[in-house]
Design an enzyme around this catalytic site. Structure first.
Site, PDB file in Angstrom:
ATOM      1  N   ASN A  86      41.709  40.441 -56.566  1.00  0.00           N
ATOM      2  CA  ASN A  86      40.761  40.783 -55.503  1.00  0.00           C
ATOM      3  C   ASN A  86      39.309  40.501 -55.855  1.00  0.00           C
ATOM      4  OD1 ASN A  86      39.678  42.579 -53.175  1.00  0.00           O
ATOM      5  ND2 ASN A  86      38.897  43.580 -55.029  1.00  0.00           N
ATOM      6  N   TYR A 115      31.846  29.381 -51.940  1.00  0.00           N
ATOM      7  CA  TYR A 115      32.781  30.423 -51.493  1.00  0.00           C
ATOM      8  C   TYR A 115      33.945  29.787 -50.735  1.00  0.00           C
ATOM      9  CZ  TYR A 115      34.294  34.954 -49.628  1.00  0.00           C
ATOM     10  OH  TYR A 115      35.026  36.085 -49.318  1.00  0.00           O
ATOM     11  N   LYS A 136      37.891  29.780 -51.924  1.00  0.00           N
ATOM     12  CA  LYS A 136      38.931  30.478 -51.159  1.00  0.00           C
ATOM     13  C   LYS A 136      40.012  29.506 -50.661  1.00  0.00           C
ATOM     14  CE  LYS A 136      37.443  34.713 -51.618  1.00  0.00           C
ATOM     15  NZ  LYS A 136      38.210  35.721 -52.345  1.00  0.00           N
ATOM     16  N   ASP A 152      35.665  40.860 -67.223  1.00  0.00           N
ATOM     17  CA  ASP A 152      35.125  39.796 -66.379  1.00  0.00           C
ATOM     18  C   ASP A 152      36.267  38.809 -66.164  1.00  0.00           C
ATOM     19  OD1 ASP A 152      34.012  37.435 -65.376  1.00  0.00           O
ATOM     20  OD2 ASP A 152      32.117  37.755 -66.408  1.00  0.00           O
ATOM     21  N   VAL A 153      36.736  38.672 -64.922  1.00  0.00           N
ATOM     22  CA  VAL A 153      37.955  37.880 -64.686  1.00  0.00           C
ATOM     23  C   VAL A 153      37.760  36.382 -64.952  1.00  0.00           C
ATOM     24  CG1 VAL A 153      39.015  39.479 -63.038  1.00  0.00           C
ATOM     25  CG2 VAL A 153      37.494  37.663 -62.185  1.00  0.00           C
TER      26      VAL A 153
HETATM   27  N1  LIG Z   1      34.700  42.318 -47.140  1.00  0.00           N
HETATM   28  C1  LIG Z   1      35.199  41.329 -46.424  1.00  0.00           C
HETATM   29  O1  LIG Z   1      35.107  41.294 -45.196  1.00  0.00           O
HETATM   30  C2  LIG Z   1      35.940  40.216 -47.098  1.00  0.00           C
HETATM   31  C3  LIG Z   1      36.373  39.152 -46.300  1.00  0.00           C
HETATM   32  C4  LIG Z   1      37.092  38.141 -46.875  1.00  0.00           C
HETATM   33  C5  LIG Z   1      37.393  38.172 -48.214  1.00  0.00           C
HETATM   34  N2  LIG Z   1      36.941  39.198 -48.975  1.00  0.00           N
HETATM   35  C6  LIG Z   1      37.268  39.174 -50.388  1.00  0.00           C
HETATM   36  O2  LIG Z   1      37.648  40.459 -50.819  1.00  0.00           O
HETATM   37  C7  LIG Z   1      37.315  40.613 -52.208  1.00  0.00           C
HETATM   38  C8  LIG Z   1      36.549  41.905 -52.391  1.00  0.00           C
HETATM   39  O3  LIG Z   1      35.390  41.857 -51.598  1.00  0.00           O
HETATM   40  P1  LIG Z   1      34.565  43.158 -51.179  1.00  0.00           P
HETATM   41  O4  LIG Z   1      34.153  42.946 -49.775  1.00  0.00           O
HETATM   42  O5  LIG Z   1      35.284  44.383 -51.568  1.00  0.00           O
HETATM   43  O6  LIG Z   1      33.272  42.906 -52.081  1.00  0.00           O
HETATM   44  P2  LIG Z   1      32.398  43.887 -53.011  1.00  0.00           P
HETATM   45  O7  LIG Z   1      32.288  45.223 -52.398  1.00  0.00           O
HETATM   46  O8  LIG Z   1      31.184  43.110 -53.333  1.00  0.00           O
HETATM   47  O9  LIG Z   1      33.317  44.025 -54.323  1.00  0.00           O
HETATM   48  C9  LIG Z   1      33.540  42.931 -55.163  1.00  0.00           C
HETATM   49  C10 LIG Z   1      34.316  43.400 -56.381  1.00  0.00           C
HETATM   50  O10 LIG Z   1      34.562  42.271 -57.248  1.00  0.00           O
HETATM   51  C11 LIG Z   1      34.161  42.609 -58.554  1.00  0.00           C
HETATM   52  N3  LIG Z   1      33.741  41.402 -59.287  1.00  0.00           N
HETATM   53  C12 LIG Z   1      32.866  40.453 -58.910  1.00  0.00           C
HETATM   54  N4  LIG Z   1      32.743  39.510 -59.863  1.00  0.00           N
HETATM   55  C13 LIG Z   1      33.597  39.877 -60.867  1.00  0.00           C
HETATM   56  C14 LIG Z   1      33.943  39.327 -62.116  1.00  0.00           C
HETATM   57  N5  LIG Z   1      33.401  38.166 -62.556  1.00  0.00           N
HETATM   58  N6  LIG Z   1      34.867  39.947 -62.884  1.00  0.00           N
HETATM   59  C15 LIG Z   1      35.420  41.102 -62.470  1.00  0.00           C
HETATM   60  N7  LIG Z   1      35.133  41.685 -61.292  1.00  0.00           N
HETATM   61  C16 LIG Z   1      34.239  41.073 -60.504  1.00  0.00           C
HETATM   62  C17 LIG Z   1      33.023  43.620 -58.382  1.00  0.00           C
HETATM   63  O11 LIG Z   1      32.970  44.467 -59.491  1.00  0.00           O
HETATM   64  P3  LIG Z   1      31.860  44.442 -60.640  1.00  0.00           P
HETATM   65  O12 LIG Z   1      30.556  44.035 -60.010  1.00  0.00           O
HETATM   66  O13 LIG Z   1      31.885  45.829 -61.161  1.00  0.00           O
HETATM   67  O14 LIG Z   1      32.379  43.440 -61.619  1.00  0.00           O
HETATM   68  C18 LIG Z   1      33.537  44.417 -57.185  1.00  0.00           C
HETATM   69  O15 LIG Z   1      34.423  45.431 -57.609  1.00  0.00           O
HETATM   70  C19 LIG Z   1      36.563  39.337 -52.605  1.00  0.00           C
HETATM   71  O16 LIG Z   1      37.446  38.424 -53.204  1.00  0.00           O
HETATM   72  C20 LIG Z   1      36.097  38.805 -51.271  1.00  0.00           C
HETATM   73  O17 LIG Z   1      35.873  37.405 -51.308  1.00  0.00           O
HETATM   74  C21 LIG Z   1      36.206  40.208 -48.445  1.00  0.00           C
END
Ligand SMILES: NC(=O)c1ccc[n+]([C@@H]2O[C@H](COP(=O)([O-])OP(=O)(O)OC[C@H]3O[C@@H](n4cnc5c(N)ncnc54)[C@H](OP(=O)(O)O)[C@@H]3O)[C@@H](O)[C@H]2O)c1
Length: 252
Positions: free
Chosen positions: A89, A157, A161, A62-63
């Site tokens: 990430n 959020y 960010k 857990d980060v």
């Molecule tokens: N998708 C987009 O369009 C988008 C746009 C802008 C920014 N982002 C950013 O990209 C990143 C990844 O997003 P995503 O779209 O891939 O979301 P996602 O599919 O919901 O994946 C989120 C990842 O973060 C992990 N996570 C969440 N809380 C955590 C914690 N406390 N400790 C360790 N791991 C944790 C989750 O793993 P577990 O649940 O297994 O811990 C999962 O692997 C995020 O930072 C998000 O803000 C995404």
């Protein structure tokens, strides 16, 4: 291959952008530490990639928890001896609601993961990258379009960010004497679990719900591989990669 054997650590590698990037880095010859809270998903991803523990390991962490992050880095060093690239990430959002209604625990969960998590992992990476030989490495932070502009009712959020941007700039400056290089990728609407709700409609500033365009997550993964593969005397300081039809350019 120039990058063969280099070591990457990807947080949030159990799903979405982190998983796609971790697998793409493996395909590009990196050794990769997958981390997230859901161990089984990461073990499945490594098995599907068809590599052994000499190329990839999964570590549950857990980060937002300092002890968990310390253990993660100790396991990384035990497995691979060094770290060349950290992709901060892991991230999460909170349900959209007016500021005055957002429960403290929801605010805290977002800040703990998206901001404190980046800080804690960066702190451990600095210790390691400063001490290792050859010295240095690259830290890629996952920002967002929300590092530039808010969506309605997304205070935690958005604040987290914007804070990531401050961390990226600080890493870029404080890392210079030690060959530690900082990058930020600001993503808009990659198709992942986090953005699945966009297919039903996302709250807009005028109160309307609008279905928004998304892009395939593989384009983010290949951007990460490009950034990661640069030598330490070259850098993509910031990259914005987005679905071009999403509301951002043109004030909406
Ligand atoms: N998708 C987009 O369009 C988008 C746009 C802008 C920014 N982002 C950013 O990209 C990143 C990844 O997003 P995503 O779209 O891939 O979301 P996602 O599919 O919901 O994946 C989120 C990842 O973060 C992990 N996570 C969440 N809380 C955590 C914690 N406390 N400790 C360790 N791991 C944790 C989750 O793993 P577990 O649940 O297994 O811990 C999962 O692997 C995020 O930072 C998000 O803000 C995404």
């Amino acid at each position: 291959m120039a990058t063969a054997g280099k070591v990457a650590l990807i947080t949030g590698a159990s799903a979405g952008i982190g998983k796609a990037s971790a697998v793409a880095l493996l395909e590009a010859g990196w050794r990769v530490v997958f981390t997230g809270r859901r161990l089984e998903l990461m073990e499945k991803a490594i098995a599907a990639a068809g590599v052994g523990p000499d190329r990839a390991i999964a570590v549950a962490s857990d980060v937002g928890d300092p002890a968990s992050v310390k253990a993660l880095f100790a396991k990384t060093v035990a497995a691979f001896g060094r770290l060349d690239m950290l992709f901060n990430n892991a991230g999460q959002g909170a349900p959209a609601m007016p500021i005055e209604d957002l429960p403290f625990d929801k605010w805290k969960a977002v800040i703990d993961t998206n901001l404190t998590g980046v800080f804690l992992c960066t702190q451990e990476a600095f210790r390691l990258m400063k001490a290792q030989a050859p010295r240095g490495g690259r830290i890629i932070n996952n920002g967002s379009i929300s590092a530039h502009v808010p969506r309605p009712q997304a205070v935690a959020y958005t604040a987290s960010k914007h804070g990531v941007t401050g961390l990226t700039k600080t890493i870029a400056l404080d890392g210079r004497p030690f060959d530690i290089v900082a990058c930020q990728i600001d993503i808009g609407n990659a198709a992942t679990e986090m953005t699945d709700r966009m297919t039903k409609g996302v709250l807009q500033p005028d109160g309307e719900l609008m279905v928004e365009a998304r892009m395939d997550v593989k384009h983010v993964a290949s951007a990460i591989v490009y950034m990661a593969n640069l030598p330490l005397d070259a850098n993509v300081h910031t990259m914005t990669i987005m679905a071009p039809k999403m509301p951002f350019v043109g004030r909406g």
